[in-house]
Design a protein around this motif. Sequence first.
Motif, mmCIF file in Angstrom:
data_model
loop_
_atom_site.group_PDB
_atom_site.id
_atom_site.type_symbol
_atom_site.label_atom_id
_atom_site.label_comp_id
_atom_site.label_asym_id
_atom_site.label_seq_id
_atom_site.Cartn_x
_atom_site.Cartn_y
_atom_site.Cartn_z
ATOM 1 N N TRP A 57 6.718 -3.808 3.658
ATOM 2 C CA TRP A 57 5.586 -3.667 4.577
ATOM 3 C C TRP A 57 5.488 -2.246 5.117
ATOM 4 N N VAL A 58 4.276 -1.733 5.143
ATOM 5 C CA VAL A 58 3.988 -0.438 5.747
ATOM 6 C C VAL A 58 3.070 -0.695 6.927
ATOM 7 N N LYS A 59 3.615 -0.562 8.125
ATOM 8 C CA LYS A 59 2.845 -0.835 9.334
ATOM 9 C C LYS A 59 2.000 0.399 9.660
ATOM 10 N N GLY A 60 0.900 0.532 8.960
ATOM 11 C CA GLY A 60 0.064 1.714 9.115
ATOM 12 C C GLY A 60 -1.182 1.612 8.272
ATOM 13 N N PHE A 61 -1.653 2.774 7.819
ATOM 14 C CA PHE A 61 -2.951 2.849 7.155
ATOM 15 C C PHE A 61 -2.848 3.544 5.800
ATOM 16 N N PHE A 62 -3.758 3.176 4.930
ATOM 17 C CA PHE A 62 -3.989 3.949 3.707
ATOM 18 C C PHE A 62 -5.157 4.903 3.996
ATOM 19 N N PRO A 63 -5.060 6.184 3.617
ATOM 20 C CA PRO A 63 -3.979 6.820 2.863
ATOM 21 C C PRO A 63 -2.936 7.532 3.724
ATOM 22 N N GLU A 64 -3.126 7.555 5.051
ATOM 23 C CA GLU A 64 -2.241 8.359 5.898
ATOM 24 C C GLU A 64 -0.778 7.975 5.755
ATOM 25 N N ASP A 65 -0.499 6.693 5.762
ATOM 26 C CA ASP A 65 0.885 6.224 5.782
ATOM 27 C C ASP A 65 1.379 5.726 4.434
ATOM 28 N N TYR A 66 0.482 5.676 3.454
ATOM 29 C CA TYR A 66 0.863 5.232 2.107
ATOM 30 C C TYR A 66 -0.129 5.862 1.129
ATOM 31 N N PRO A 67 0.074 7.114 0.754
ATOM 32 C CA PRO A 67 -0.957 7.871 0.032
ATOM 33 C C PRO A 67 -1.080 7.606 -1.460
ATOM 34 N N GLU A 68 -0.036 7.094 -2.118
ATOM 35 C CA GLU A 68 -0.086 6.905 -3.568
ATOM 36 C C GLU A 68 -0.105 5.415 -3.899
ATOM 37 N N LEU A 69 -0.972 5.040 -4.835
ATOM 38 C CA LEU A 69 -1.109 3.633 -5.227
ATOM 39 C C LEU A 69 -0.563 3.452 -6.639
ATOM 40 N N ASP A 70 0.752 3.572 -6.751
ATOM 41 C CA ASP A 70 1.439 3.444 -8.033
ATOM 42 C C ASP A 70 1.811 1.978 -8.232
ATOM 43 N N ALA A 71 0.903 1.220 -8.850
ATOM 44 C CA ALA A 71 1.110 -0.220 -8.975
ATOM 45 C C ALA A 71 0.329 -0.751 -10.163
ATOM 46 N N ASP A 72 0.669 -1.954 -10.567
ATOM 47 C CA ASP A 72 -0.048 -2.604 -11.667
ATOM 48 C C ASP A 72 -1.358 -3.219 -11.193
ATOM 49 N N ALA A 73 -1.464 -3.455 -9.894
ATOM 50 C CA ALA A 73 -2.713 -3.942 -9.315
ATOM 51 C C ALA A 73 -2.824 -3.431 -7.890
ATOM 52 N N VAL A 74 -4.027 -3.018 -7.518
ATOM 53 C CA VAL A 74 -4.350 -2.634 -6.142
ATOM 54 C C VAL A 74 -5.316 -3.684 -5.603
ATOM 55 N N ILE A 75 -4.905 -4.340 -4.548
ATOM 56 C CA ILE A 75 -5.687 -5.430 -3.951
ATOM 57 C C ILE A 75 -6.203 -4.965 -2.595
ATOM 58 N N CYS A 76 -7.422 -5.348 -2.282
ATOM 59 C CA CYS A 76 -8.014 -4.985 -0.994
ATOM 60 C C CYS A 76 -8.993 -6.088 -0.612
ATOM 61 N N ARG A 77 -8.602 -6.905 0.357
ATOM 62 C CA ARG A 77 -9.409 -8.066 0.721
ATOM 63 C C ARG A 77 -9.894 -7.952 2.164
ATOM 64 N N HIS A 78 -11.213 -8.035 2.339
ATOM 65 C CA HIS A 78 -11.839 -8.020 3.669
ATOM 66 C C HIS A 78 -11.405 -6.801 4.480
ATOM 67 N N THR A 79 -11.571 -5.665 3.844
ATOM 68 C CA THR A 79 -11.228 -4.380 4.448
ATOM 69 C C THR A 79 -12.352 -3.375 4.298
ATOM 70 N N LEU A 80 -12.966 -3.314 3.136
ATOM 71 C CA LEU A 80 -13.991 -2.305 2.861
ATOM 72 C C LEU A 80 -15.160 -2.398 3.830
ATOM 73 N N GLU A 81 -15.453 -3.597 4.324
ATOM 74 C CA GLU A 81 -16.567 -3.753 5.261
ATOM 75 C C GLU A 81 -16.275 -3.129 6.621
ATOM 76 N N HIS A 82 -15.017 -2.764 6.877
ATOM 77 C CA HIS A 82 -14.625 -2.129 8.136
ATOM 78 C C HIS A 82 -14.611 -0.606 8.029
ATOM 79 N N ILE A 83 -14.972 -0.072 6.893
ATOM 80 C CA ILE A 83 -14.873 1.364 6.633
ATOM 81 C C ILE A 83 -16.268 1.961 6.540
ATOM 82 N N ALA A 84 -16.514 3.033 7.301
ATOM 83 C CA ALA A 84 -17.849 3.630 7.333
ATOM 84 C C ALA A 84 -18.130 4.535 6.132
#
Length: 414
Positions: free
Chosen positions: A165-192
């Motif tokens: 767990w990373v108690k923070g934000f992307f990308p400030e607290d976790y800048p690289e997405l080195d993974a086989d899948a990147v999941i993002c659920r019910h988040t994009l609607e909160h971003i301007a």
Amino acid sequence: MNSNRPYSTESAHDHGAQDHGACPACGSGATRAFYRCGDVPVHSCLLVDDQQTALEFPRGELDLALCTECGFVFNRLFDPSHNAYSSDYEETQGFSPLFREFIADLAAQWVQRYDLAGKRVVEIGCGKGEFLAEMVRAGVASGVGVDPGVHPERIDADVAEKLTWVKGFFPEDYPELDADAVICRHTLEHIAPVAEWMRTVRAAIGDRTDTAVLFELPDVRRVLDEGAFWDVYYEHCSYFTTGSLARLFRRTGFEILREWTAYDEQYLIIEARPTTSGEGGLSPVFALIEDDIAAVSEAADRFAAAHAEMIGRWQTRLREVADAGGRSVIWGSGSKGVAFLAALGDDAPLVDAAVDINPFKHGRYMAGSGHRIVAPKELTEIQPDLVIAMNPAYLDEIGHDLAGLDLQTTLEAV
């Protein structure tokens, strides 16, 4: 809904307040306002310990605009300095058996469809981590969850050792997405600045063009068509249809593999992969899906009237119950409930309480309206004549709970 938010106040200041003219998704100046509403709580799921603080909760304004070039809907008056996401943010729907069944099924689908068994995934805006836990149960080897509101102590022991767990934000607290899948659920609607943020996601994935990019968020087309005022609130500064979401993904360097709606047609789900050639191509199949701008524009034109009519209907219904000496409650104290009570205005006191199955909310208060949040068992004392479900998807589940309390009441859904 999950309502997760991997976007910090600091980042928002770096990007600046939202441009009041250009579309944040495509940059076009062809935007027009179609709905405005002031004095709405700037957060819906922050825990509030006392009624006075709830009543004095900070307010903001909605000024929804439509981009006639790409179909994106956004709040032109959104001020990211109001963002206060933290461990006090209680957005989870994970106490609902229906919701748990949904996320378990979706996790299983994604693991199978993208061959993720034994592999690594990252979830941006993981909330309380329930979905990542289901991904592990479906077969992934490990997962990383990024969110300011994570509570690792809530994760079941059978999967906890495979999750970080990373108690923070992307990308400030976790800048690289080195993974086989990147999941993002019910988040994009909160971003301007949605296009800028999606380009950051693409850059963080780097050369791994085999990474599955799996997003889920609300479908605004349904909201506009139904005049669903309870699904329009300050935290949601960005609203998508199937077409506008697909166009954003292609524009920011992704190839769309699949797009569909789920959960009683309330959620949009898009599955994609990064491309190396800039903007993703448009297949004939997705050309049909994306051809929705005219219909969205017409729905936006109807929204204000449909919104007002729907509010009037519920005000009348609540007055009828009160005039007959009865009591009313809402079931669901999350974002929909906050928006519903805010829209009622002077009639909000006709609602006696907000019911929620999440034990972490019991005894707290609703932002803006100050309604107390109660456990279902407290309804035996309130004895409501009307229970209003804030999400029709939960009607059967709520009905079952009411029957277990042996209450004689009327259950209706927004």
